[in-house]
Structures are given as structure tokens and as C-alpha cells.
Design a protein around this motif. Sequence first.
Motif, PDB file in Angstrom:
ATOM      1  N   GLN A  95     -13.416  10.779  22.805  1.00  0.00           N
ATOM      2  CA  GLN A  95     -14.145  11.491  21.754  1.00  0.00           C
ATOM      3  C   GLN A  95     -15.475  10.824  21.394  1.00  0.00           C
ATOM      4  N   TYR A  97     -16.073   7.729  20.076  1.00  0.00           N
ATOM      5  CA  TYR A  97     -16.131   6.796  18.954  1.00  0.00           C
ATOM      6  C   TYR A  97     -16.569   5.418  19.428  1.00  0.00           C
ATOM      7  N   GLN A 155     -19.570   4.524   6.505  1.00  0.00           N
ATOM      8  CA  GLN A 155     -19.153   5.388   7.609  1.00  0.00           C
ATOM      9  C   GLN A 155     -18.133   4.710   8.528  1.00  0.00           C
ATOM     10  N   LEU A 210      -9.360  10.511  10.791  1.00  0.00           N
ATOM     11  CA  LEU A 210     -10.706  10.651  11.348  1.00  0.00           C
ATOM     12  C   LEU A 210     -11.142  12.119  11.340  1.00  0.00           C
ATOM     13  N   ASP A 211     -10.216  13.009  11.669  1.00  0.00           N
ATOM     14  CA  ASP A 211     -10.532  14.446  11.671  1.00  0.00           C
ATOM     15  C   ASP A 211     -10.903  14.920  10.275  1.00  0.00           C
ATOM     16  N   TYR A 213     -12.059  13.102   7.798  1.00  0.00           N
ATOM     17  CA  TYR A 213     -13.343  12.513   7.423  1.00  0.00           C
ATOM     18  C   TYR A 213     -14.491  13.300   8.040  1.00  0.00           C
ATOM     19  N   GLN A 214     -14.334  13.697   9.296  1.00  0.00           N
ATOM     20  CA  GLN A 214     -15.379  14.461   9.977  1.00  0.00           C
ATOM     21  C   GLN A 214     -15.574  15.827   9.329  1.00  0.00           C
ATOM     22  N   LYS A 215     -14.478  16.472   8.922  1.00  0.00           N
ATOM     23  CA  LYS A 215     -14.568  17.755   8.237  1.00  0.00           C
ATOM     24  C   LYS A 215     -15.308  17.634   6.926  1.00  0.00           C
ATOM     25  N   GLU A 216     -15.045  16.541   6.196  1.00  0.00           N
ATOM     26  CA  GLU A 216     -15.733  16.327   4.930  1.00  0.00           C
ATOM     27  C   GLU A 216     -17.224  16.076   5.146  1.00  0.00           C
ATOM     28  N   LEU A 217     -17.562  15.344   6.213  1.00  0.00           N
ATOM     29  CA  LEU A 217     -18.964  15.125   6.535  1.00  0.00           C
ATOM     30  C   LEU A 217     -19.656  16.441   6.880  1.00  0.00           C
ATOM     31  N   ASP A 218     -18.975  17.251   7.677  1.00  0.00           N
ATOM     32  CA  ASP A 218     -19.542  18.556   8.081  1.00  0.00           C
ATOM     33  C   ASP A 218     -19.762  19.434   6.865  1.00  0.00           C
TER      34      ASP A 218
END
Length: 222
Positions: A95, A97, A155, A210-211, A213-218
Motif C-alpha cells: 500500500q 506506507y 501524521q 489506518l483505514d 485515519y485515511q478516511k478522516e483525512l479524506d
Amino acid sequence: MFDMDGTLLDLAFDDLIWNQKLPERHATTHQCSLEQSHAILHAFYQEHKHTLSWYSSDYWTSKVGVNVLALQYEFQDRIQPRQGCFELLEQLKAQGYKCWLMTNADCASLKLKLENVDLRPYFEVIISSEEIGYSKEFVEFWQIVQQQHPFEPRQAFLIDDTVPVLKGAANFGIENLITILQPSTLKAAKNALEMEYPAILNLTELLPYLDQYQKELDAKTA
């Protein structure tokens, strides 16, 4: 950012060395009872816990009169990855990272561990606190690491089985902190409800964090 012993590797090896084999060898070397040896070593451990000396093979060799590094090599076949270690690292690599290995193990012990469980292909940065001059429990460790390898603390994710290390990282500004429910297979898993930080058993359980966290960033950048 991953810790090594008790996070990626089964802490059972270290439990074996420090709580069983070293007391036995110490008792034989100094011709004392095993009970006396345990008492002496326990006092030493408590005196130096969470300092660089605590993690130093050379220090303990000179302190207790037993070659601690040689003892580790003698039982190196017991060094094993924790559940889900390589499955997680493979997925993170796929992915994209950036993974860093941050250990309090001294350089000699780190070398031994990596000779037996080859984690190197998965990490772009591998650091022993011996190289930094502070153990991970201290904010200074993180300050020096950031100077050498710039990163954004807010981050970053840190996965570590030691609460004082997580607190040191939190004091520095790392916000995403995950701990381990069963660092050693020689001991029962802890109760997640009693942990100070979010906790995982199988290392692949990190992926939903991690998923999310990425959704929240998006969502913030949408």
C-alpha cells in the motif's frame, strides 16, 4: 513506526533470556542459589529500568559477569515473529506506507534479531536507541530522530508494547499510538479495556486503524 521486541517479535525470547537463562547462568557463575540470583538481578533491573543501560548487552555483561550477548546467540533459535507480523508488513509495503523500525535494543542485539527474522526489506529507516543516545522513553529520542529523519508527528503512527515509550512519544507530539495485548506468548494477553491506549493482538488488526485515519483525512480535505 514499529517497536521490535514485543511488537513485531515475540517477547518470549527476551523473557527466556532475562528471566530464566541469565539467572541460571549467573547462579552458576557466582556459585549462589537461583533464588539469590533472581533477587540480585531483579534489584539491578529495577535500578536501571528504562535507561540506555537497561538495554545494553555490554553493560549487563560487565555488571553481572555473564556474557549476555553470547547467551542470546546461544538461544537465538527462539527468536520468532509475532502473530501477523509479515502479513501486516507485506500489506503495508504493497500500500506504499513508509515504515520505520525504532527499537531500544542495542545495536548488537538488533543485529542478532535481524539475522534470525529478516525485517530489513520492509523498513526504510531502522534505528537503535543506542545510536541516538536516549531510550525511546525520553522526548529527546524523538527530537533527535526528527532532526535526522524529518517527519510530521501528527501524521505518524507508533505501535509499541511499552507504555512509558508511548507516553514519551505522546509528550513529543505523536498522536496515533497503538499498543500490544500480548507481547510475549509466555504470558496471557492483557484486557483491552484496561489498556491506556488502543490495543491489538494480531498485528493485522492495525489495518482498520489506518483505514479509518485515511478516511478522516479524506473527509477533512474534501
